[in-house]
Design a protein around this motif. Structure first.
Motif, short mmCIF file in Angstrom:
data_model
loop_
_atom_site.label_atom_id
_atom_site.label_comp_id
_atom_site.label_asym_id
_atom_site.label_seq_id
_atom_site.Cartn_x
_atom_site.Cartn_y
_atom_site.Cartn_z
N ALA A 12 -29.29 50.09 -27.10
CA ALA A 12 -30.29 49.23 -27.72
C ALA A 12 -29.98 49.04 -29.20
O ALA A 12 -30.13 47.94 -29.74
N PHE A 13 -29.54 50.10 -29.86
CA PHE A 13 -29.18 50.02 -31.27
C PHE A 13 -28.00 49.08 -31.47
O PHE A 13 -28.01 48.23 -32.37
N GLN A 14 -26.98 49.19 -30.63
CA GLN A 14 -25.81 48.32 -30.75
C GLN A 14 -26.18 46.86 -30.50
O GLN A 14 -25.68 45.96 -31.18
N GLU A 15 -27.07 46.63 -29.55
CA GLU A 15 -27.54 45.27 -29.28
C GLU A 15 -28.31 44.73 -30.49
O GLU A 15 -28.15 43.57 -30.87
N GLN A 16 -29.13 45.58 -31.09
CA GLN A 16 -29.88 45.18 -32.28
C GLN A 16 -28.91 44.80 -33.41
O GLN A 16 -29.12 43.80 -34.10
N MET A 17 -27.86 45.57 -33.60
CA MET A 17 -26.87 45.27 -34.64
C MET A 17 -26.17 43.94 -34.36
O MET A 17 -25.91 43.16 -35.28
N ARG A 18 -25.88 43.66 -33.11
CA ARG A 18 -25.25 42.39 -32.74
C ARG A 18 -26.20 41.23 -33.05
O ARG A 18 -25.78 40.21 -33.62
N ILE A 53 -35.78 39.78 -34.37
CA ILE A 53 -35.26 41.09 -34.79
C ILE A 53 -36.42 42.05 -35.02
O ILE A 53 -36.39 43.20 -34.57
N THR A 54 -37.43 41.57 -35.71
CA THR A 54 -38.60 42.40 -36.00
C THR A 54 -39.32 42.79 -34.71
O THR A 54 -39.71 43.95 -34.53
N ASP A 55 -39.47 41.83 -33.80
CA ASP A 55 -40.14 42.11 -32.52
C ASP A 55 -39.34 43.14 -31.71
O ASP A 55 -39.91 44.07 -31.14
N ARG A 56 -38.04 42.98 -31.69
CA ARG A 56 -37.19 43.91 -30.93
C ARG A 56 -37.23 45.30 -31.54
O ARG A 56 -37.30 46.29 -30.84
N ARG A 57 -37.20 45.37 -32.88
CA ARG A 57 -37.26 46.66 -33.55
C ARG A 57 -38.58 47.38 -33.26
O ARG A 57 -38.62 48.59 -33.11
N ALA A 58 -39.65 46.62 -33.16
CA ALA A 58 -40.96 47.21 -32.87
C ALA A 58 -41.00 47.85 -31.48
O ALA A 58 -41.76 48.79 -31.25
N ARG A 59 -40.15 47.36 -30.58
CA ARG A 59 -40.12 47.92 -29.21
C ARG A 59 -39.23 49.16 -29.11
O ARG A 59 -39.32 49.90 -28.13
N LEU A 60 -38.37 49.37 -30.11
CA LEU A 60 -37.50 50.54 -30.08
C LEU A 60 -38.31 51.79 -30.42
O LEU A 60 -39.28 51.73 -31.17
#
Length: 164
Positions: free
Chosen positions: A7-13, A89-96
């Motif tokens: 998930a972190f690698q996907e977020q970085m991409r 990005i913000t929405d995805r980070r909130a789900r991590l």
């Protein structure tokens, strides 16, 4: 742990893709009378200013005021586009999961990030820009060490040494 790393690698991409798209963002605004158009880049820096026929009917003061207002509107336009670009990005980070969810006793730092106050659009010298020591929005630091700034004797080899 593997799914978190993935998930972190996907977020970085996704962040890298958004950064690439951001380099091409512009914001544009035009005055109500259509005589002035300003375009800014993703950072809100003016990259183009256009005047149409009829600009000569305005005084220098009117032109200056119009250009300033239109540039501010263009900057607001690009700021909105930047927010739209960052929203996924913000929405995805909130789900991590938070760091505190993964490591017992680890503080969650996300709530400690200060929010930037709004920046003034007032011109230099205006009353809004006047410094006021009693301003409630002024930064105040309470967790600081005290340091005696009194005069000290110059020490050889130190910055306070007069031979510098």
């Amino acid at each position: 742990m593997d799914s978190i790393l993935e998930a972190f690698q996907e977020q970085m991409r996704i962040i890298a893709e958004a950064q690439q798209k951001r380099t091409k963002l512009t914001g544009t605004a035009t005055s109500r009378d259509k005589t002035v158009t300003v375009t800014v880049n993703a950072n809100g820096v003016v990259i183009e200013t256009k005047f149409t026929a009829g600009i000569e009917a305005l005084s220098y003061a009117q032109i200056a005021k119009t250009v300033t207002k239109v540039a501010q509107d263009a900057a607001a336009d690009v700021a909105r586009k930047n927010q739209e670009l960052a929203a996924p990005i913000t929405d995805r980070r909130a789900r991590l999961p938070k760091l505190s969810d993964l490591v017992d006793g680890m503080p969650d730092f996300a709530g400690e990030i200060p929010v930037e106050p709004p920046v003034s659009l007032a011109p230099p010298g205006s009353p809004e820009r006047a410094e006021d020591d009693d301003d409630a929005t002024a930064l105040r630091f309470t967790d600081v060490e005290e340091f005696d700034h009194g005069e000290r004797e110059a020490e050889p080899g130190r910055v306070t040494d007069p031979s510098w």
